[in-house]
Design a protein around this motif. Structure first.
Motif, PDB file in Angstrom:
ATOM      1  N   GLN B  28      -4.237   4.662 -17.918  1.00  0.00           N
ATOM      2  CA  GLN B  28      -4.322   2.756 -17.514  1.00  0.00           C
ATOM      3  C   GLN B  28      -4.403   2.280 -18.547  1.00  0.00           C
ATOM      4  O   GLN B  28      -4.187   0.800 -18.476  1.00  0.00           O
ATOM      5  CB  GLN B  28      -5.395   2.710 -15.895  1.00  0.00           C
ATOM      6  CG  GLN B  28      -4.573   3.617 -14.744  1.00  0.00           C
ATOM      7  CD  GLN B  28      -5.362   5.130 -14.452  1.00  0.00           C
ATOM      8  OE1 GLN B  28      -5.597   5.281 -15.848  1.00  0.00           O
ATOM      9  NE2 GLN B  28      -6.216   5.476 -13.370  1.00  0.00           N
ATOM     10  N   GLU B  29      -6.234   2.181 -19.306  1.00  0.00           N
ATOM     11  CA  GLU B  29      -6.708   0.786 -19.903  1.00  0.00           C
ATOM     12  C   GLU B  29      -5.535   0.889 -20.727  1.00  0.00           C
ATOM     13  O   GLU B  29      -4.910   0.113 -21.727  1.00  0.00           O
ATOM     14  CB  GLU B  29      -8.271   1.783 -20.593  1.00  0.00           C
ATOM     15  CG  GLU B  29      -9.004   1.604 -19.613  1.00  0.00           C
ATOM     16  CD  GLU B  29     -10.623   2.023 -19.905  1.00  0.00           C
ATOM     17  OE1 GLU B  29     -10.146   2.987 -20.636  1.00  0.00           O
ATOM     18  OE2 GLU B  29     -11.448   1.594 -18.822  1.00  0.00           O
ATOM     19  N   ARG B  31      -2.322   1.375 -21.118  1.00  0.00           N
ATOM     20  CA  ARG B  31      -0.891   0.802 -20.787  1.00  0.00           C
ATOM     21  C   ARG B  31      -1.668  -0.586 -20.681  1.00  0.00           C
ATOM     22  O   ARG B  31      -0.370  -1.306 -20.670  1.00  0.00           O
ATOM     23  CB  ARG B  31       0.004   1.075 -19.591  1.00  0.00           C
ATOM     24  CG  ARG B  31      -0.111   2.938 -19.710  1.00  0.00           C
ATOM     25  CD  ARG B  31       0.628   2.893 -18.965  1.00  0.00           C
ATOM     26  NE  ARG B  31       1.471   4.500 -19.078  1.00  0.00           N
ATOM     27  CZ  ARG B  31       2.497   5.009 -20.411  1.00  0.00           C
ATOM     28  NH1 ARG B  31       2.665   4.481 -21.146  1.00  0.00           N
ATOM     29  NH2 ARG B  31       1.853   6.069 -20.327  1.00  0.00           N
ATOM     30  N   SER B  32      -3.389  -1.282 -20.158  1.00  0.00           N
ATOM     31  CA  SER B  32      -3.235  -2.190 -20.148  1.00  0.00           C
ATOM     32  C   SER B  32      -3.047  -3.187 -21.452  1.00  0.00           C
ATOM     33  O   SER B  32      -2.647  -4.399 -21.308  1.00  0.00           O
ATOM     34  CB  SER B  32      -4.550  -2.867 -19.152  1.00  0.00           C
ATOM     35  OG  SER B  32      -5.510  -2.514 -19.514  1.00  0.00           O
ATOM     36  N   LYS B  35       0.049  -4.671 -21.817  1.00  0.00           N
ATOM     37  CA  LYS B  35       0.415  -5.840 -20.981  1.00  0.00           C
ATOM     38  C   LYS B  35      -0.415  -6.822 -21.194  1.00  0.00           C
ATOM     39  O   LYS B  35       0.365  -8.470 -21.903  1.00  0.00           O
ATOM     40  CB  LYS B  35       0.045  -5.377 -19.776  1.00  0.00           C
ATOM     41  CG  LYS B  35       0.525  -5.439 -18.566  1.00  0.00           C
ATOM     42  CD  LYS B  35       0.344  -6.014 -16.990  1.00  0.00           C
ATOM     43  CE  LYS B  35       1.262  -5.232 -16.301  1.00  0.00           C
ATOM     44  NZ  LYS B  35       0.054  -4.355 -15.370  1.00  0.00           N
ATOM     45  N   LYS B  36      -1.581  -6.580 -22.295  1.00  0.00           N
ATOM     46  CA  LYS B  36      -2.108  -8.420 -22.599  1.00  0.00           C
ATOM     47  C   LYS B  36      -1.375  -8.318 -23.829  1.00  0.00           C
ATOM     48  O   LYS B  36      -1.762  -9.723 -24.249  1.00  0.00           O
ATOM     49  CB  LYS B  36      -3.634  -7.691 -22.503  1.00  0.00           C
ATOM     50  CG  LYS B  36      -4.671  -7.611 -21.742  1.00  0.00           C
ATOM     51  CD  LYS B  36      -6.360  -7.505 -21.856  1.00  0.00           C
ATOM     52  CE  LYS B  36      -6.861  -6.301 -19.985  1.00  0.00           C
ATOM     53  NZ  LYS B  36      -6.859  -7.833 -19.726  1.00  0.00           N
ATOM     54  N   GLU B 396      -9.629 -11.273 -25.195  1.00  0.00           N
ATOM     55  CA  GLU B 396      -9.648 -10.615 -24.728  1.00  0.00           C
ATOM     56  C   GLU B 396      -9.839  -9.402 -25.560  1.00  0.00           C
ATOM     57  O   GLU B 396     -10.141  -8.446 -24.810  1.00  0.00           O
ATOM     58  CB  GLU B 396      -7.605  -9.951 -25.137  1.00  0.00           C
ATOM     59  CG  GLU B 396      -5.813 -10.701 -24.604  1.00  0.00           C
ATOM     60  CD  GLU B 396      -6.251 -10.207 -22.713  1.00  0.00           C
ATOM     61  OE1 GLU B 396      -7.632  -9.742 -22.641  1.00  0.00           O
ATOM     62  OE2 GLU B 396      -6.060 -11.308 -21.900  1.00  0.00           O
TER      63      GLU B 396
END
Lengths: 146, 763, 242
Positions: B28-29, B31-32, B35-36, B396
Motif C-alpha cells: 500500500q505504501e 502504491r501511495s 499517487k503522490k 512529501e
C-alpha cells in the motif's frame, strides 16, 4: 601447544588507515598496512577443537565485524613482513574470563598484542620499530617473514 | 528519468519486487508513492520513502500519541521541533544562556555490535546538540541489560561490557564528561538491550543556530562536512524498525555504523571556529546533523522546514567508494553535518574545515564540500551522472505517514507475592549486592567524568550529576535519568508516573529545581495491540505526572523539550522488553555551592523520613531477589510529590539539611545503607509501625534527610507548615548500622556487600 | 609573559588548561600544531591531556615525533618551563625529554595494571609532592594534594634496573594515601610514580590533571585547590627568569 590467532576487521579499520598515513609522513615507505589483534594461546588438547571454540568467543571475535586467521594456516605473502608488538604485562583479566566464565580452561597461558602486516619493500623495519612501533621499556617485538 | 514500473505490477509481484530490493515498504505504501508523485518512482525515490516512512524516521505509530505530552512552558526556548530542545538557564553579564538537551536510543545496533552501537549512539546525540550552535558539556547513559546470571549470561555480559567500552571509547577521546546515567538488569532485555543516551549543551540564546535554512536562502550553498560517505548504516533506519531475527544477524553487519571519535573531536573544534566566524559577521545559516536517512533526510528537512526546495548533485558528495545514488544519498555514515550558508561565506567555511583543521589528514577523504543549492521551488531534486534520480515535492519527502495503531490491554493478572519466613537480614545484604542496587563505580570509573573541568558532582557522588557550566557564574546544572523496568512489566502507566517522579526527586535531592525533561520511550512491536497499549499507557503516565507534579514553584507543567521513541524492542521469539519510558530530568540551581550529597556528614545529627512506606512492593528489588514480580507498584500521590519536592529544594537552599537521599530501588533500608556507606557513618533508627518487610523494602517514593540538631526545629516547623507526613527515624552515629528489626552490624559490612558486586555481575 | 598550550589533533583538555592558567594569572594561547609560527617566542609550554592522533600505535608517540617537538626541545634546553599533562606526559616520555639524562628514550608509560579496574580509570587520587625545586612545585605548600587521573596508560616503567631509585628528587609526584604512604596499586606505576621531571627541573611530565583540580568547585570545596599552585609556580618561575 601454541595456537596463534589474528583477528581482523571486516568494517573499515580507521586505526590502520591513519597509522599508515603517519608512517608515510615520517618517511617509511610502507604499503598495504593491515592491523590485527594478535593472540597466542598455549593450550592442552585438540588444536582443531580449540580453534573452533575460540573463533566463536564473542569477547575475542564478533562475527559482525571481525574475521579470524590462524597463523599456522595463513602464510604471509611474498614481500610481506609481520610485526607483532606485545605488552610485557600479561592479560590476566582476559585469561580469567576465557577460562572461568567461557569454559576455555584448556588455555594454560595467553599473550596478546597487535600484529602489523605490511608490504615492506624498501622499509627499514628495525628503524620503523624503534622510531614508532614499540617502546622497548614495556613492549616486545617479534618479526615474521614470509 | 528512469522509473520502476511498479504500477504495472500485481500486489504479489510488487511485494516480491520490494523484498528483492530490500525495501520494507508495504504494498500500500509503495502504491501511495505513485499517487503522490503522479507517476512511477525511481529506485532512489523508493529508497527515500522507504527510510522516511520507517518507524524510526517518521514516528508513524507514535506521533498521534505523543501529542499528549506537555511541551510548553515559560522557560522553554525551543521545544521538540528540531534536533534538540533548549531551556533558559540564566542571565549572566548581560547575556541570556540556554541549556540544549537531546535524548535518543541506539538499542538494536548495540545488541548486534555493542561497542559500535553504543559509541555511535553517543556520537549521534552529540551531533544533535552541536548543531544547535551549542558547546557540548555532558552526556548521560541510561542502560538496561539482560540477566547476567541467567541462561544467556555470556551474551548479556558481553553486551554489557562492550556497551560500556563503547560509550567510554567514544566520549573519552572526544572529551565530553559523563554526568549521569542509570543501570538495570532484567531477563526481558536478554536479547534486546536498551542503550539510551542524553546530551547537554550550553548556548547563548542569541547564538542558537536552527536546523532549517534561514530566510531568503534561495541560492544558498548546501555543504556536507565530515567523513567520506560509505554504505555503513544503510538501511539502519529501517533496520531499527524490524525485530532482531537470529538468522538475519549476519546480514545486519552491513548496517553497522563505524564510530570515529578522533574525527569527531576535530569536527567539534573546527565547527566551534565556524560558529565564531558566523557570529562575528552575523551570517544567516542553517546547520543540521546527519543521522537516520543521512544526507537525504538532513537536506530535505533543512529545506522543507523553511519552505524551500533543495537541489543536490550526488556525484559531488565525497564518498569512500562508488555506490548507487540512493546509498550515497541515504547512508548513515557517522561524523557528518550539513550546513546551509550564503555563497559569500562558503570559501571561509571550507578553508576552516579543510585547511585550518586539516580534515583530510585526520580521516581519509574527510572534508567539507558543496553539494548543492537551496531552490525557490519546493521540490527535492537529486542529480546523478547528469540524470535526475529524484524529483519529488519536498513536503512529501519530509511529512512521513501516520498510522492509527490499535491499542488493546492484554488480559493478565498480577498477584501480590506471599513471601513467608524471609530472613530479612540476609535479604538486606543480598539486596545491597543486587546488580540493580549496588555501587556503579565499576562502570563510571571507566568514563572520563572530569574532562572540561566543570564537573561538581560526577556520577556516583550524589543522586544527580551537577555541573558549573558557566565560568564566573554560580549557576548549576543537574541531570538524572530513571525508569524502573519491573514497574513497567506490571503497569506501564504507573511506570511512567514513577519514572517522572523519580527523575525529578533525584534532581531535587541535591537542591536543584527540575525545569525540563526529555524522554526515550522503549517498547515492543507497535503492530501488536498489547504492546502498543503499553506504549500509550506509559505516555499517559508520563504526561499526567509532568502536569500534576508540574514544574516546582510554578503553575506550569514540567515540559518535555525533546525525546525519542524506539519500537520493536523484542526478540525474534516475540516477547517484548519490559516497557521502559526512560526519563531524563534537567535541574537548575542558582548557586551550585549549596548542593548537597547523600553521604552522612555528622555524628549525632537527626534523620527524618519523608514519605509513608506503603505496601507497594510490586516490581521491587526485594521481590526480584525472591523471584517474584508482585502487583502493588508504588503509586505516588502527585500533589504530595510536588509538596515534598519543594520542601527539599527550599530546605537545601536555606542550608537546613546536611544530607538528602531519595528512596527508590531497595526502599528505605537501602537508602539509609547508601547514606551510611557514602558518608562513612552509622545510623541508629527505628521505623514507624507497620509490616517490617514493607517498611524496609517497599519502594514508595520518599526522602531521608540528615539534619543538624541545631537546625532540627526549623526543619520540623517547615514540614508541619506544609502538612508533610514525616517520621523521626533517629540519629547518625559512628560505625554501626542499626535499624530496629534488623540485626546491628558495622557499616563496613554493608560496604563490602555494596561496593564491588557490579564487577562480579559483569565479568 | 605568555605560555603556549599546544593542541594536536585529538587533544581534548586544551580549553580548561588554558583557562586554569589564565585564572592563575599566567596568560595562555592555544596553539594549533599546524599553525605555530612564533612558537619560540613564548615563555613556557604546556602539552595538555587528550588522545592526540587517536593514540595511534601508542599514546603520545605520534605527537612526540611531530616537527613542533623540535621547537619544544630547543626552548626547554634554554631553560623555559615545559609541562606535560597526561597525554602530554606520554609525549615527553616518548621523546626523551624526561628523565632527560640521555637522548634515548629511557622510560615508557604503559597500560595500567589494576586488577579491580583494568583499562581506562578515572578517579581522584592523592599525590605526594617530593620536591619544591622544580618550575612547577615551588609554590606548593601542602605535601599531599588531590587531583583526578583519567587514563588507560599511566604506568611509568623502565627496562633499566634501578632507574626509578636513581631519579631522586626528579621523582616529583608519587601516588599516596592520606598519610603519605606510597600507593603502587593505582596503576602499577613503579614506586607509585605520578610525575617525573628533568634534572634542571624545568620539564615536568605528570599523569594527574591539575587543571581539573584548580578550583574548589571541582572537588566541592571553597576557594582554590592546592594543585592550582602548579600553575602559580610556573608563573613565578617565568617571572624569576626575567
Amino acid at each position: 601447544m601454541k595456537v596463534e590467532m589474528a583477528v581482523g576487521l571486516k568494517i573499515p579499520d580507521t586505526t590502520a588507515r591513519t597509522a599508515l598515513q603517519t608512517m608515510r609522513k615520517l618517511g617509511h615507505k610502507v604499503e598495504a598496512l593491515k592491523r590485527y589483534d594478535y593472540y597466542m594461546f598455549d593450550v592442552d588438547g585438540s588444536k582443531k577443537g580449540f580453534k573452533q571454540a575460540v573463533s566463536d568467543v564473542d569477547v575475542l571475535v564478533n562475527a559482525n565485524k571481525n574475521f579470524v586467521r590462524f597463523l599456522d594456516e595463513k602464510r604471509l605473502r611474498k614481500g610481506e613482513t609481520g610485526i607483532i608488538v606485545q605488552d610485557d604485562a600479561e592479560p590476566e583479566a582476559l585469561l580469567h574470563t576465557l577460562r572461568e566464565r567461557l569454559g576455555l580452561d584448556m588455555i594454560k597461558h595467553l599473550e596478546k598484542g597487535t600484529l602489523w602486516v605490511m608490504d615492506s619493500k624498501g622499509v627499514k623495519i628495525k628503524n620503523l620499530i624503534y622510531e614508532l612501533l614499540a617502546n622497548p621499556h614495556y613492549q616486545q617485538v617479534k618479526i615474521l617473514r614470509e | 528519468m528512469r522509473t520502476e514500473n511498479i504500477s504495472k505490477l500485481s500486489d504479489k509481484q510488487l511485494a516480491a519486487f520490494l523484498k528483492k530490493n530490500s525495501l520494507s515498504l508495504t504494498v500500500q505504501e509503495a502504491r501511495s508513492i505513485v499517487k503522490k508523485l503522479s507517476r512511477d518512482p525511481t529506485m532512489t525515490e523508493l529508497h527515500i520513502f522507504n527510510i522516511q516512512w520507517s518507524e524510526h524516521s517518521s514516528y508513524k505509530s507514535s506521533r498521534p500519541i505523543l501529542k499528549m505530552l506537555p511541551t510548553e512552558a515559560s522557560n522553554v526556548i525551543l521545544g521538540p521541533k528540531e534536533d534538540s530542545g533548549i531551556v533558559f538557564l540564566t542571565e549572566h553579564r548581560g547575556e541570556r544562556y540556554g541549556i540544549v538537551m537531546s535524548h535518543e536510543s541506539h538499542n538494536h545496533p548495540s545488541q548486534v555490535v555493542p561497542f559500535e552501537g553504543a559509541a555511535t549512539g553517543i556520537g549521534g546525540i552529540m551531533r544533535d546538540v552541536l548543531c544547535m550552535g551549542a558547546d557540548i558539556i555532558a552526556t548521560a547513559d541510561p542502560l538496561r541489560f539482560g540477566n547476567t546470571f541467567g541462561e544467556n549470561k555470556n551474551r548479556t555480559r558481553y553486551v554489557a561490557n562492550e556497551v560500556v567500552n563503547g560509550i567510554a571509547g567514544y566520549g573519552n577521546p572526544v572529551g565530553i564528561p559523563v554526568l549521569a546515567g542509570d543501570l538495570y538488569f532484567d531477563d526481558s532485555f536478554d536479547d534486546n538491550c536498551l542503550v539510551n543516551v542524553v546530551c547537554l549543551g550550553l548556548v547563548k540564546e542569541k547564538d542558537i543556530i536552527h536546523s532549517y535554512a534561514p530566510e531568503n536562502a534561495v541560492g544558498y550553498d548546501v555543504i556536507v562536512v565530515g567523513k567520506a560517505t560509505d554504505n555503513s548504516g544503510f538501511g539502519g533506519a529501517s533496520f531499527a524498525s524490524l525485530t532482531l531475527d537470529e538468522q538475519a544477524k549476519e546480514s545486519n553487519r552491513g548496517a553497522v555504523q563505524v564510530p570515529d571519535p578522533f574525527l569527531k573531536n576535530m569536527l567539534l573544534r573546527a565547527t566551534a571556529q565556524v560558529f565564531k566566524e558566523v557570529r562575528k559577521d552575523n551570517i544567516p545559516v542553517g546547520f543540521k546533523d546527519m543521522g537516520a536517512g543521512g544526507i537525504m533526510c538532513a537536506t530535505s528537512e533543512l529545506g522543507s522546514a523553511a519552505g524551500f526546495g533543495i537541489e543536490l548533485i550526488i556525484d559531488d558528495i565525497h564518498t569512500a567508494f562508488e555506490m548507487d545514488p540512493w546509498v550515497t544519498a541515504c547512508s548513515e555514515t557517522q561524523e557528518r553535518f550539513t550546513w546551509v550558508v550564503p555563497p559569500s561565506f562558503t570559501s571561509k567555511l571550507l578553508r576552516i574545515y579543510n585547511e585550518d583543521f586539516a580534515l583530510p589528514e585526520i580521516a581519509e577523504k574527510a572534508q567539507a564540500k558543496v553539494i548543492g543549492k537551496i531552490t525557490r521551488n519546493p521540490d527535492y531534486r537529486l542529480w546523478y551522472k547528469d540524470e535526475l534520480v529524484c524529483d519529488a515535492p519536498i513536503m512529501e519527502v519530509t511529512s512521513g505517514v501516520t498510522y492509527r495503531r490499535k491499542a488493546k490491554a492484554p488480559k493478565r493478572t498480577f498477584k501480590e507475592s506471599k513471601l513467608r519466613d524471609i530472613d530479612l537480614d540476609k535479604a538486606f545484604l543480598s539486596m545491597l549486592s543486587h546488580p540493580n542496587i549496588c555501587s556503579r563505580h565499576h562502570i563510571y570509573e571507566h568514563y572520563d567524568t572530569s574532562v572540561i573541568g566543570r564537573t561538581v558532582f560526577p556520577p556516583g557522588k550524589a543522586d544527580a550529576g551537577l555541573l558549573a557550566p558557566l565560568p564566573g557564574s554560580k549557576v548549576g546544572v543537574a541531570l538524572s535519568t530513571d525508569a524502573v523496568p519491573r514497574y513497567g512489566k506490571i503497569d506501564p502507566y504507573w511506570a511512567g508516573i514513577n519514572a517522572v517522579a523519580e527523575a525529578m526527586r533525584n534532581v531535587a535531592c541535591i537542591g536543584a529545581k527540575p525545569v525540563a525533561m526529555t524522554d526515550c520511550l522503549n517498547f515492543g512491536n507497535p503492530e501488536k495491540p498489547q504492546y502498543f497499549w503499553e506504549f500509550v499507557q506509559a505516555v499517559k503516565g508520563i504526561s499526567h505526572a509532568a502536569r500534576k507534579i508540574g514544574k516546582p514553584f510554578s503553575k506550569e507543567p514540567i515540559p518535555f523539550i525533546s525525546g525519542n521513541v524506539s519500537f520493536y524492542n523484542e526478540s525474534s521469539k516475540g516477547s517484548s522488553v519490559a516497557p521502559s519510558p526512560v526519563i531524563a530530568c534537567l535541574g537548575i540551581m542558582d548557586d551550585y555551592k549549596k548542593a548537597i550529597t547523600p553521604g552522612l556528614k555528622k555524628e549525632g545529627s537527626g534523620l527524618i523520613l519523608i514519605g509513608k512506606r506503603n505496601n507497594e512492593l510490586g516490581g521491587s528489588v526485594f521481590y526480584h531477589l525472591h523471584g517474584e514480580l508482585g502487583k502493588n507498584v508504588p503509586k505516588p500521590v502527585l500533589k504530595e510529590e510536588r509538596g515534598k519536592m519543594e520542601f527539599v529544594i527550599e530546605a537545601i537552599d536555606k542550608g537546613l539539611l546536611l544530607s538528602c537521599h531519595d528512596i527508590s530501588d531497595g526502599g528505605l533500608a537501602c537508602c539509609l545503607a547508601e547514606m551510611a556507606i557514602m558518608g562513612g557513618l552509622g545510623v541508629d533508627v527505628s521505623l514507624p509501625n507497620g509490616e517490617l518487610a514493607s517498611l524496609l523494602f517497599s519502594e514508595s517514593p520518599g526522602y531521608v534527610i540528615e539534619v543538624d540538631s541545631k537546625k532540627m526545629m526549623a526543619v520540623k516547623r517547615m514540614l508541619q507548615e506544609r502538612g508533610l507526613w514525616h517520621h523521626n527515624l533517629g540519629k547518625t552515629c559512628r560505625d554501626d548500622f542499626m535499624i530496629k528489626g534488623l540485626r546491628n552490624q558495622p557499616v563496613a559490612n554493608l560496604k563490602e556487600a555494596w561496593q564491588n558486586s557490579l564487577k562480579e555481575a559483569m565479568s | 609573559m605568555k605560555v603556549a598550550v599546544i593542541q594536536f589533533p585529538g587533544t581534548n583538555c586544551e580549553r580548561e588548561t588554558a583557562y586554569a592558567l589564565r585564572k592563575c594569572r599566567l596568560p595562555a594561547d592555544i596553539i594549533r600544531w599546524n599553525k605555530n609560527e612564533g612558537l619560540e617566542k613564548y615563555d613556557g609550554y604546556v602539552l595538555p591531556g587528550g588522545w592526540s592522533y587517536e593514540d595511534r600505535i601508542r599514546a603520545g608517540i605520534i605527537a612526540a615525533r611531530d616537527p613542533i617537538m623540535q621547537v619544544i626541545k630547543e626552548q626547554a634546553a634554554l631553560g623555559k618551563p615545559v609541562l606535560g599533562i597526561c597525554n602530554g606526559c606520554q609525549m615527553l616520555v616518548e621523546n626523551g625529554l624526561v628523565p632527560g639524562w640521555k637522548k634515548e628514550v629511557q622510560l615508557g608509560v604503559a597500560p595500567n595494571i589494576n586488577q579491580a579496574m583494568p583499562g581506562f580509570y578515572c578517579r581522584w587520587v592523592l599525590v605526594r609532592v617530593n620536591s619544591r625545586k622544580t618550575a612547577f612545585t615551588s609554590q606548593l605548600r601542602k605535601m599531599i594534594i588531590p587531583m583526578p587521573i583519567a587514563h588507560a596508560e599511566g604506568r611509568f616503567v623502565s627496562k633499566e634496573k634501578g632507574l626509578f631509585e636513581r631519579l631522586g628528587k626528579q621523582l616529583v609526584f608519587q601516588y599516596c594515601n592520606r598519610v603519605g604512604e606510597i600507593d603502587e596499586t593505582v596503576n602499577g606505576s613503579a614506586l607509585g610514580a605520578a610525575g617525573i621531571c628533568n634534572p634542571e627541573g624545568n620539564v615536568l611530565a605528570m599523569m594527574p590533571h591539575p587543571e581539573r583540580a584548580t578550583f574548589g568547585f571541582q572537588l566541592g570545596r571553597p576557594g582554590l585547590l592546592p594543585a592550582s599552585k602548579i600553575f602559580v609556580s610556573m608563573r613565578k618561575y617565568i617571572e624569576g627568569r626575567g
